[in-house]
Design a protein around this motif. Structure first.
Motif, PDB file in Angstrom:
ATOM      1  N   LEU A   1       0.880  -1.232   0.090  1.00  0.00           N
ATOM      2  CA  LEU A   1       0.096  -0.023  -0.038  1.00  0.00           C
ATOM      3  C   LEU A   1       0.875   1.248   0.018  1.00  0.00           C
ATOM      4  CD1 LEU A   1      -2.569  -0.958   2.720  1.00  0.00           C
ATOM      5  CD2 LEU A   1      -2.907  -0.941   0.052  1.00  0.00           C
ATOM      6  N   THR A   2       0.791   2.292  -0.932  1.00  0.00           N
ATOM      7  CA  THR A   2       1.587   3.250  -1.123  1.00  0.00           C
ATOM      8  C   THR A   2       0.842   4.502  -0.732  1.00  0.00           C
ATOM      9  OG1 THR A   2       1.201   3.904  -3.495  1.00  0.00           O
ATOM     10  CG2 THR A   2       2.812   2.018  -3.096  1.00  0.00           C
ATOM     11  N   ARG A   3       1.522   5.734  -0.896  1.00  0.00           N
ATOM     12  CA  ARG A   3       0.853   6.976  -0.754  1.00  0.00           C
ATOM     13  C   ARG A   3      -0.142   7.179  -1.693  1.00  0.00           C
ATOM     14  NH1 ARG A   3       6.925   9.644  -0.602  1.00  0.00           N
ATOM     15  NH2 ARG A   3       7.223   9.757   1.727  1.00  0.00           N
ATOM     16  N   ILE A   4      -0.142   6.433  -2.940  1.00  0.00           N
ATOM     17  CA  ILE A   4      -0.861   6.913  -3.935  1.00  0.00           C
ATOM     18  C   ILE A   4      -1.933   5.703  -4.351  1.00  0.00           C
ATOM     19  CG2 ILE A   4       0.588   8.654  -4.950  1.00  0.00           C
ATOM     20  CD1 ILE A   4       1.448   6.652  -7.314  1.00  0.00           C
ATOM     21  N   SER A   5      -1.779   4.651  -3.533  1.00  0.00           N
ATOM     22  CA  SER A   5      -2.824   3.438  -3.871  1.00  0.00           C
ATOM     23  C   SER A   5      -4.230   4.035  -3.719  1.00  0.00           C
ATOM     24  CB  SER A   5      -2.591   2.278  -2.794  1.00  0.00           C
ATOM     25  OG  SER A   5      -1.268   1.856  -2.748  1.00  0.00           O
ATOM     26  N   PRO A   6      -5.031   3.399  -4.642  1.00  0.00           N
ATOM     27  CA  PRO A   6      -6.400   3.932  -4.548  1.00  0.00           C
ATOM     28  C   PRO A   6      -6.996   3.549  -3.371  1.00  0.00           C
ATOM     29  CG  PRO A   6      -6.200   1.980  -6.068  1.00  0.00           C
ATOM     30  CD  PRO A   6      -4.804   2.329  -5.362  1.00  0.00           C
ATOM     31  N   GLU A   7      -8.160   4.049  -2.945  1.00  0.00           N
ATOM     32  CA  GLU A   7      -9.139   3.750  -1.689  1.00  0.00           C
ATOM     33  C   GLU A   7      -9.557   2.651  -1.392  1.00  0.00           C
ATOM     34  OE1 GLU A   7     -11.611   6.582  -0.204  1.00  0.00           O
ATOM     35  OE2 GLU A   7     -10.231   8.078  -0.066  1.00  0.00           O
TER      36      GLU A   7
ATOM     37  N   ALA B   1       2.001   0.527   9.762  1.00  0.00           N
ATOM     38  CA  ALA B   1       2.917  -0.359   8.964  1.00  0.00           C
ATOM     39  C   ALA B   1       4.230   0.240   8.572  1.00  0.00           C
ATOM     40  CB  ALA B   1       1.947  -0.671   7.762  1.00  0.00           C
ATOM     41  N   GLY B   2       4.735  -0.681   7.691  1.00  0.00           N
ATOM     42  CA  GLY B   2       6.055   0.008   6.979  1.00  0.00           C
ATOM     43  C   GLY B   2       6.108  -0.712   5.820  1.00  0.00           C
ATOM     44  N   HIS B   3       7.238  -1.495   5.563  1.00  0.00           N
ATOM     45  CA  HIS B   3       7.361  -2.281   4.158  1.00  0.00           C
ATOM     46  C   HIS B   3       7.848  -1.466   2.838  1.00  0.00           C
ATOM     47  CE1 HIS B   3       7.129  -5.712   1.667  1.00  0.00           C
ATOM     48  NE2 HIS B   3       6.161  -5.318   0.988  1.00  0.00           N
ATOM     49  N   THR B   4       7.147  -0.447   2.785  1.00  0.00           N
ATOM     50  CA  THR B   4       7.359   0.223   1.343  1.00  0.00           C
ATOM     51  C   THR B   4       8.513   1.242   1.630  1.00  0.00           C
ATOM     52  OG1 THR B   4       5.713   2.379   1.846  1.00  0.00           O
ATOM     53  CG2 THR B   4       5.068   0.302   0.633  1.00  0.00           C
ATOM     54  N   HIS B   5       9.137   1.448   2.880  1.00  0.00           N
ATOM     55  CA  HIS B   5      10.229   2.464   3.113  1.00  0.00           C
ATOM     56  C   HIS B   5       9.750   3.825   2.925  1.00  0.00           C
ATOM     57  CE1 HIS B   5      13.410  -1.179   2.832  1.00  0.00           C
ATOM     58  NE2 HIS B   5      12.133  -1.462   3.280  1.00  0.00           N
ATOM     59  N   GLN B   6       8.557   4.315   3.031  1.00  0.00           N
ATOM     60  CA  GLN B   6       8.047   5.582   2.789  1.00  0.00           C
ATOM     61  C   GLN B   6       6.971   5.972   3.746  1.00  0.00           C
ATOM     62  OE1 GLN B   6       6.919   6.036  -1.535  1.00  0.00           O
ATOM     63  NE2 GLN B   6       9.031   6.678  -1.626  1.00  0.00           N
ATOM     64  N   GLN B   7       7.190   7.354   4.488  1.00  0.00           N
ATOM     65  CA  GLN B   7       6.279   7.372   5.466  1.00  0.00           C
ATOM     66  C   GLN B   7       5.014   8.062   4.690  1.00  0.00           C
ATOM     67  OE1 GLN B   7       8.198  10.271   7.970  1.00  0.00           O
ATOM     68  NE2 GLN B   7       8.537   8.809   9.594  1.00  0.00           N
ATOM     69  N   HIS B   8       3.990   7.600   5.144  1.00  0.00           N
ATOM     70  CA  HIS B   8       2.372   8.422   4.825  1.00  0.00           C
ATOM     71  C   HIS B   8       1.501   8.328   5.935  1.00  0.00           C
ATOM     72  CE1 HIS B   8       1.780   4.223   2.772  1.00  0.00           C
ATOM     73  NE2 HIS B   8       0.484   4.804   3.107  1.00  0.00           N
ATOM     74  N   ASP B   9       0.483   9.027   5.707  1.00  0.00           N
ATOM     75  CA  ASP B   9      -0.793   8.910   6.736  1.00  0.00           C
ATOM     76  C   ASP B   9      -2.168   9.226   5.863  1.00  0.00           C
ATOM     77  OD1 ASP B   9      -2.407   9.695   8.764  1.00  0.00           O
ATOM     78  OD2 ASP B   9      -1.198  11.070   9.703  1.00  0.00           O
ATOM     79  N   ARG B  10      -2.714   8.084   5.756  1.00  0.00           N
ATOM     80  CA  ARG B  10      -4.021   8.036   4.990  1.00  0.00           C
ATOM     81  C   ARG B  10      -5.078   7.370   5.881  1.00  0.00           C
ATOM     82  NH1 ARG B  10      -3.696   6.775  -0.609  1.00  0.00           N
ATOM     83  NH2 ARG B  10      -6.036   6.356  -0.556  1.00  0.00           N
ATOM     84  N   THR B  11      -6.389   8.415   5.678  1.00  0.00           N
ATOM     85  CA  THR B  11      -7.489   7.763   6.573  1.00  0.00           C
ATOM     86  C   THR B  11      -8.546   7.274   5.622  1.00  0.00           C
ATOM     87  OG1 THR B  11      -7.316   9.024   8.429  1.00  0.00           O
ATOM     88  CG2 THR B  11      -9.347   8.363   7.992  1.00  0.00           C
TER      89      THR B  11
ATOM     90  N   PHE C   1      -4.359   4.952   8.738  1.00  0.00           N
ATOM     91  CA  PHE C   1      -3.155   4.144   8.450  1.00  0.00           C
ATOM     92  C   PHE C   1      -1.897   5.001   8.183  1.00  0.00           C
ATOM     93  CE2 PHE C   1      -0.511   1.937   5.505  1.00  0.00           C
ATOM     94  CZ  PHE C   1      -0.725   0.647   5.588  1.00  0.00           C
ATOM     95  N   LEU C   2      -0.942   4.471   8.875  1.00  0.00           N
ATOM     96  CA  LEU C   2       0.386   5.367   8.813  1.00  0.00           C
ATOM     97  C   LEU C   2       1.397   4.443   8.695  1.00  0.00           C
ATOM     98  CD1 LEU C   2      -1.312   6.394  11.702  1.00  0.00           C
ATOM     99  CD2 LEU C   2       0.490   8.056  11.401  1.00  0.00           C
ATOM    100  N   ASN C   3       2.184   4.924   7.596  1.00  0.00           N
ATOM    101  CA  ASN C   3       3.496   4.092   7.397  1.00  0.00           C
ATOM    102  C   ASN C   3       4.810   4.882   8.155  1.00  0.00           C
ATOM    103  OD1 ASN C   3       6.069   3.120   6.133  1.00  0.00           O
ATOM    104  ND2 ASN C   3       4.462   2.142   4.494  1.00  0.00           N
ATOM    105  N   ALA C   4       5.558   4.127   8.901  1.00  0.00           N
ATOM    106  CA  ALA C   4       6.180   4.597   9.702  1.00  0.00           C
ATOM    107  C   ALA C   4       7.698   5.048   9.096  1.00  0.00           C
ATOM    108  CB  ALA C   4       6.729   3.668  10.924  1.00  0.00           C
ATOM    109  N   GLY C   5       7.586   4.419   7.915  1.00  0.00           N
ATOM    110  CA  GLY C   5       8.726   4.754   7.031  1.00  0.00           C
ATOM    111  C   GLY C   5      10.067   3.666   7.453  1.00  0.00           C
TER     112      GLY C   5
END
Length: 240
Positions: free
Chosen positions: A124-130, A147-157, A163-167
């Protein structure tokens, strides 16, 4: 409880030390998967062993444990090559329990996973569809997922779930080399970054580690974040 969430360290003990020096003192360190494979895996595991930790499994731990009894990988399969190398260096007594870690854990109402709550390698990335977020988070009752895995921080609801990616601590694909991490105070998350001499660390890692491309892209000559995001989005797959 104050939780320091550390994801995707990938054996970069320099980045780990930088984050530990910058972060407040936590009650608990949540190791969110993919502490390995990586070039300084033993030093990383030794450092984490000094801390009050709780672990969940990443695909890195699973793949390294599977490599213990697996065949020699093809030379061009760097994920398999690095997993096999760490399995041999660290041995079964250290590695096998890492492959048996739980997929998720919940602390103060926050659900921690490596990639998604249902799979340790789903993207799941910053630009993945809802729609893809909604499918991956189906059945989740927690209001916050980390979560993590993609090595990029983001914050989506999506659908009432934040859903936050810790980076990534060790190989952040953010365009600047700074280590990424998450501070969670009594269930309230805050994304953070710690600059350090990532380029010098990257050169030290490249001297002993075969995955030069990833190290360059993250640390030595960082690739713009959006390029990596688009690449991961192309590779996104549903859970199996």
């Amino acid at each position: 409880m104050n939780v320091l969430a550390l994801y995707d360290i990938h054996g970069n003990v320099d980045a780990l030390e930088a984050v530990l020096a910058a972060a407040p003192t936590p009650d608990l360190v949540l190791v969110g998967g993919d502490a390995l494979p990586g070039p300084f895996a033993r030093a990383t595991l030794d450092r984490l062993a000094e801390l009050p930790t709780r672990w969940i499994r990443g695909n890195g731990e699973r793949e390294t444990a599977e490599a213990l009894d697996g065949p020699e990988p093809a030379a061009d399969d760097l994920a398999a090559v690095t997993a096999k190398r760490n399995a041999g260096e660290l041995g079964a007594a250290l590695v096998r329990p890492l492959g048996e870690l739980p997929l998720t854990t919940e602390i103060d109402g926050v659900l921690y996973c490596h990639a998604t709550p249902r799979d340790d390698a789903e993207i799941l990335t910053r630009i993945s569809p809802e729609e893809r977020y909604a499918e991956a988070l189906s059945g989740v009752t927690a209001s916050i997922v980390v979560a993590g895995h993609t090595h990029q921080q983001h914050d989506r609801t999506v659908g009432g779930v934040r859903f936050l990616n810790a980076g990534s601590v060790g190989l952040p694909y953010e365009g600047d080399g700074a280590a990424r991490w998450l501070w969670v105070a009594d269930g309230v998350p805050e994304l953070r970054a710690t600059p350090y001499d990532a380029a010098a660390t990257g050169e030290r890692m490249k001297a002993i580690w075969p995955d030069v491309m990833s190290i360059d892209a993250a640390l030595v000559a960082p690739v713009p974040a959006l390029e990596i995001t688009k690449l991961f989005e192309q590779r996104a797959r549903p859970a199996t």
